[in-house]
Scaffold this motif. Sequence first.
Motif: not given
Length: 158
Positions: A8, A153, A156-158
Amino acid sequence: MASFRYKQVEAALAAALEIATEEMGAFRARLRHLRNLGLPRLPAPGSGRRIAYTEGQAFKMLIALELEDVGLAPRSAAAIADSIARSVPPPSNMSAVESEGDAHVAITPRSHKRWTALYTRAAFEEYLKVRPPVFSLLNLSICARTLDRALRKARTSE
């Protein structure tokens, strides 16, 4: 306090610095070199244990990468980034100094005092009156805001 996995933090730093996909190999090498220099200071993970990164550690890494981008050697960039991050408000509190403008640091390449914090517009204007002939200016507030968005971002993208 929020913690992040390396993946991340790497994604957030790459987004904050607008690293293109084809440049990721070199970017990862830069991050690895900073880690070898002790930035950030991390505990040994141990067998099967993941290392959690803090927002402050990611902020130090971003400052060091920005300083490298303006020509400082990685060792100097890491030392100065560590010093700056220990002396300025944490990234999440950067808004505390924004009432009179963004927080900046001026980095002087050949001075015994390598950087100067400029938390207000008045401090910045005063610095310009007596500044050395050469300096780089880093807007810490923009770095903090950009990193915050990128970390959110990446999470939340995982």
